[in-house]
Scaffold this motif. Structure first.
Motif, short mmCIF file in Angstrom:
data_model
loop_
_atom_site.label_atom_id
_atom_site.label_comp_id
_atom_site.label_asym_id
_atom_site.label_seq_id
_atom_site.Cartn_x
_atom_site.Cartn_y
_atom_site.Cartn_z
N HIS A 9 -10.33 -12.34 -25.40
CA HIS A 9 -8.88 -12.71 -26.04
C HIS A 9 -9.02 -14.34 -26.13
O HIS A 9 -9.21 -14.99 -25.20
N GLY A 10 -8.36 -14.38 -27.28
CA GLY A 10 -8.28 -15.94 -27.76
C GLY A 10 -9.17 -16.60 -28.26
O GLY A 10 -9.20 -17.64 -28.95
N SER A 11 -10.63 -15.89 -28.58
CA SER A 11 -11.72 -16.53 -29.17
C SER A 11 -11.25 -16.59 -30.59
O SER A 11 -10.25 -15.97 -31.31
N PRO A 12 -12.13 -17.53 -31.35
CA PRO A 12 -11.86 -17.23 -32.73
C PRO A 12 -11.77 -16.13 -33.58
O PRO A 12 -10.95 -15.73 -34.27
N TYR A 13 -12.71 -15.10 -33.27
CA TYR A 13 -12.68 -13.70 -33.81
C TYR A 13 -11.53 -12.95 -33.62
O TYR A 13 -10.72 -12.49 -34.40
N ASP A 14 -11.11 -13.12 -32.01
CA ASP A 14 -9.75 -12.38 -31.81
C ASP A 14 -8.47 -12.92 -32.52
O ASP A 14 -7.83 -12.12 -33.00
N ARG A 15 -8.23 -14.03 -32.65
CA ARG A 15 -7.35 -14.82 -33.31
C ARG A 15 -7.38 -14.68 -34.83
O ARG A 15 -6.37 -14.53 -35.35
N GLY A 16 -8.28 -14.50 -35.29
CA GLY A 16 -8.58 -13.97 -36.91
C GLY A 16 -7.87 -12.68 -37.07
O GLY A 16 -7.29 -12.29 -37.84
N SER A 17 -8.64 -11.76 -36.12
CA SER A 17 -8.18 -10.33 -36.22
C SER A 17 -6.61 -10.09 -36.15
O SER A 17 -6.28 -9.43 -36.77
N ALA A 18 -6.03 -10.94 -35.09
CA ALA A 18 -4.60 -10.78 -34.57
C ALA A 18 -3.66 -11.34 -35.83
O ALA A 18 -2.89 -10.71 -36.37
N ASP A 19 -4.01 -12.41 -36.31
CA ASP A 19 -3.37 -12.95 -37.49
C ASP A 19 -3.39 -11.99 -38.72
O ASP A 19 -2.31 -11.65 -39.18
N ARG A 20 -4.41 -11.42 -39.12
CA ARG A 20 -4.39 -10.48 -40.05
C ARG A 20 -3.57 -9.20 -39.57
O ARG A 20 -2.92 -8.71 -40.67
N TYR A 21 -3.75 -8.70 -38.40
CA TYR A 21 -3.09 -7.20 -38.16
C TYR A 21 -1.63 -7.85 -38.01
O TYR A 21 -0.81 -6.67 -38.53
N TYR A 22 -1.34 -8.71 -37.73
CA TYR A 22 0.15 -9.13 -37.71
C TYR A 22 0.82 -9.53 -39.01
O TYR A 22 2.05 -9.88 -39.20
N GLY A 23 -0.07 -9.72 -40.18
CA GLY A 23 0.42 -10.24 -41.39
C GLY A 23 0.58 -11.73 -41.54
O GLY A 23 1.45 -12.19 -42.49
N ARG A 24 -0.19 -12.20 -40.68
CA ARG A 24 0.15 -13.84 -40.65
C ARG A 24 -0.82 -14.48 -41.55
O ARG A 24 -1.67 -13.87 -41.99
N ASP A 25 -0.42 -15.58 -41.84
CA ASP A 25 -1.41 -16.46 -43.03
C ASP A 25 -2.68 -16.60 -42.40
O ASP A 25 -3.00 -16.82 -40.97
N PHE A 26 -3.79 -17.03 -43.23
CA PHE A 26 -5.00 -17.57 -42.68
C PHE A 26 -4.93 -18.82 -42.08
O PHE A 26 -4.50 -19.79 -42.64
N ASP A 27 -5.22 -19.00 -40.94
CA ASP A 27 -4.84 -20.18 -40.12
C ASP A 27 -6.03 -20.50 -39.03
O ASP A 27 -5.54 -20.13 -37.84
N PRO A 28 -7.02 -20.97 -39.14
CA PRO A 28 -8.33 -20.87 -38.07
C PRO A 28 -7.58 -21.64 -37.03
O PRO A 28 -7.26 -22.79 -37.07
N HIS A 29 -8.10 -21.01 -35.66
CA HIS A 29 -7.56 -21.67 -34.57
C HIS A 29 -8.19 -20.57 -33.45
O HIS A 29 -8.51 -19.60 -33.73
N TYR A 30 -7.99 -21.25 -32.23
CA TYR A 30 -8.35 -20.23 -31.17
C TYR A 30 -7.84 -21.03 -29.86
O TYR A 30 -7.37 -22.07 -29.83
N TRP A 31 -7.81 -20.32 -28.89
CA TRP A 31 -7.41 -20.60 -27.45
C TRP A 31 -8.49 -20.28 -26.51
O TRP A 31 -8.79 -19.38 -26.21
N PRO A 32 -9.07 -21.37 -26.19
CA PRO A 32 -10.48 -21.59 -25.31
C PRO A 32 -10.42 -20.92 -23.98
O PRO A 32 -11.13 -20.26 -23.17
N HIS A 33 -9.13 -20.83 -23.34
CA HIS A 33 -8.67 -20.05 -22.08
C HIS A 33 -7.92 -18.92 -22.19
O HIS A 33 -7.28 -18.47 -21.35
N GLY A 34 -7.97 -18.32 -23.44
CA GLY A 34 -6.91 -17.26 -23.59
C GLY A 34 -5.88 -17.34 -24.18
O GLY A 34 -5.36 -18.46 -24.15
#
Length: 67
Positions: A9-34
């Protein structure tokens, strides 16, 4: 990048997947601690591999949130 079938949770792959799922724009980022914990890592501070992982998560997400 990760050992299990489910990316951390919070990894780059997880955040990309979540952004797409929720209809958010492509915006590379991540949270290293979740997600929501610690400092959000922005695109300018990501490695090429982290950007690839975010992009992969965004492109591979086939489900969409029904609002």
């Amino acid at each position: 990048m990760f050992d299990s079938a489910i990316p951390p949770h919070g990894s780059p792959y997880d955040r990309g997947s979540a952004d797409r799922y929720y209809g958010r724009d492509f915006d590379p980022h991540y949270w290293p601690h979740g997600t929501g914990h610690g400092k959000r890592v922005e695109l300018r501070d990501m490695t090429p591999d982290e950007i690839i992982q975010y992009t992969k998560g965004y492109q591979e997400e086939e489900d969409r949130k029904v609002w």
